[in-house]
Write an enzyme that holds these catalytic residues in place. Sequence first.
Site, PDB file in Angstrom:
ATOM      1  N   LYS A 166       0.844  -1.210   0.000  1.00  0.00           N
ATOM      2  CA  LYS A 166       0.000   0.000   0.000  1.00  0.00           C
ATOM      3  C   LYS A 166       0.870   1.249   0.000  1.00  0.00           C
ATOM      4  O   LYS A 166       2.019   1.239   0.481  1.00  0.00           O
ATOM      5  CB  LYS A 166      -0.970   0.032   1.189  1.00  0.00           C
ATOM      6  CG  LYS A 166      -0.342   0.214   2.586  1.00  0.00           C
ATOM      7  CD  LYS A 166      -0.080   1.658   2.980  1.00  0.00           C
ATOM      8  CE  LYS A 166       0.931   1.730   4.108  1.00  0.00           C
ATOM      9  NZ  LYS A 166       1.640   2.952   4.321  1.00  0.00           N
ATOM     10  N   ASP A 206      -2.505  -1.345   9.303  1.00  0.00           N
ATOM     11  CA  ASP A 206      -2.843  -1.414   7.879  1.00  0.00           C
ATOM     12  C   ASP A 206      -3.444  -2.760   7.460  1.00  0.00           C
ATOM     13  O   ASP A 206      -3.817  -2.937   6.304  1.00  0.00           O
ATOM     14  CB  ASP A 206      -1.577  -1.179   7.036  1.00  0.00           C
ATOM     15  CG  ASP A 206      -0.905   0.142   7.361  1.00  0.00           C
ATOM     16  OD1 ASP A 206      -1.616   1.109   7.666  1.00  0.00           O
ATOM     17  OD2 ASP A 206       0.338   0.200   7.299  1.00  0.00           O
TER      18      ASP A 206
HETATM   19  O1  C5P Z   1       0.031  -0.473  13.732  1.00  0.00           O
HETATM   20  P1  C5P Z   1       1.462  -0.539  13.347  1.00  0.00           P
HETATM   21  O2  C5P Z   1       2.120  -1.818  13.766  1.00  0.00           O
HETATM   22  O3  C5P Z   1       1.735  -0.196  11.948  1.00  0.00           O
HETATM   23  O4  C5P Z   1       2.163   0.585  14.196  1.00  0.00           O
HETATM   24  C1  C5P Z   1       3.522   0.605  14.495  1.00  0.00           C
HETATM   25  C2  C5P Z   1       3.821   1.787  15.365  1.00  0.00           C
HETATM   26  O5  C5P Z   1       3.685   2.990  14.626  1.00  0.00           O
HETATM   27  C3  C5P Z   1       2.906   1.966  16.550  1.00  0.00           C
HETATM   28  O6  C5P Z   1       3.328   1.187  17.649  1.00  0.00           O
HETATM   29  C4  C5P Z   1       3.049   3.454  16.840  1.00  0.00           C
HETATM   30  O7  C5P Z   1       4.286   3.731  17.480  1.00  0.00           O
HETATM   31  C5  C5P Z   1       3.137   4.023  15.438  1.00  0.00           C
HETATM   32  N1  C5P Z   1       1.819   4.407  14.921  1.00  0.00           N
HETATM   33  C6  C5P Z   1       1.237   5.551  15.417  1.00  0.00           C
HETATM   34  N2  C5P Z   1       0.004   5.927  14.969  1.00  0.00           N
HETATM   35  C7  C5P Z   1      -0.644   5.197  14.034  1.00  0.00           C
HETATM   36  C8  C5P Z   1      -0.064   4.034  13.512  1.00  0.00           C
HETATM   37  C9  C5P Z   1       1.183   3.667  13.978  1.00  0.00           C
HETATM   38  O8  C5P Z   1       1.821   6.252  16.272  1.00  0.00           O
HETATM   39  N3  C5P Z   1      -1.843   5.589  13.612  1.00  0.00           N
END
Ligand code: C5P
Length: 315
Positions: A26, A153
């Site tokens: 993506k 995602d």
């Molecule tokens: O959900 P994902 O594993 O992609 O997120 C990884 C990290 O990225 C989260 O632990 C957070 O630190 C950051 N993040 C965030 N806000 C989001 C998505 C991700 O701060 N909306």
Amino acid sequence: MTEAWGPDDDKPRRSAGPVRVRVPAKINLHLGVGPLRSDGYHELNTVYHAISLFDELTARAGDTLTLTMEGEGAGELALDESNLIIRAARALATEARVPAHARLHLRKSIPLAGGLAGGSADAAATLLACDLLWGTGLSRDELGEIGATLGSDVPFLLHGGTALGTGHGEAVSPILARPTTWHWVVAIADGGLATPEVYRELDRLRAGGSAPVALGPADALMAALRQRDPAVLGAVLGNDLQAAALALRPHLADVLKTGAEAGALAGIVSGSGPTCVFLTADGAHAQTVAAALADAGVCREAVTARGPMPGARVI
Ligand code: C5P
């Protein structure tokens, strides 16, 4: 989604295996990052777009849960319980109350830690493949609920197309527009960037008053999508994480400059980077821009891609 991929109309119920699932990468056409929430995530207003760069996950019946891989990042990615694929399989098995028994194999093309959601893509593929192998019979939305606990995602990558993402990115709703194919160049960097680090850098820039004004909602982007004109879309692409990615990797400014000089309609950092993506007018234009980026030696690899693409699908 932009195209009419029904949620479950094409989703078989069970297979003796092997089950092979293809899942796209993506990009974010708009990534508006709001304030940091108490749960550690940032509130998002994003427009997701699935492109034709794919990983492939195969699930076979087994007596335990094992994972092997080939391709991009093989040898670098841990294949143990910390791997998002293993965690996805275990989460589904727990939810469905079945033994987590499968032999999983990943053919990886989406770069690691590239801002293209490769890890979330693999988790989405695993949920779909194991659902079928184990006959757990969950809908894409139910798989998405499990997926949201693994990566922001994942729900989008189960659905694909072009979609609005809110919450921390896990709440996905389709964007209804007439089918249009957009042509991209994906400039893959050497090495990755850790997503939490990029979000933290944005918080630092904002606290110090040196971050650009936040993008906010995606209204202009949504209107541009409806016009189906790449020049119009190019003018409104935006990413609040770009300033943070550039602060951590100043060299990305050269990548963006090279793409612009090569005639791309627009270029942005993809998600948390360090991959940069460029919008072009058509397939031939994309080839020209990709060749210019490769010749300039500013990235590890420049590949062309189209979007939107369907989400995780059995092949
Ligand atoms: O959900 P994902 O594993 O992609 O997120 C990884 C990290 O990225 C989260 O632990 C957070 O630190 C950051 N993040 C965030 N806000 C989001 C998505 C991700 O701060 N909306």
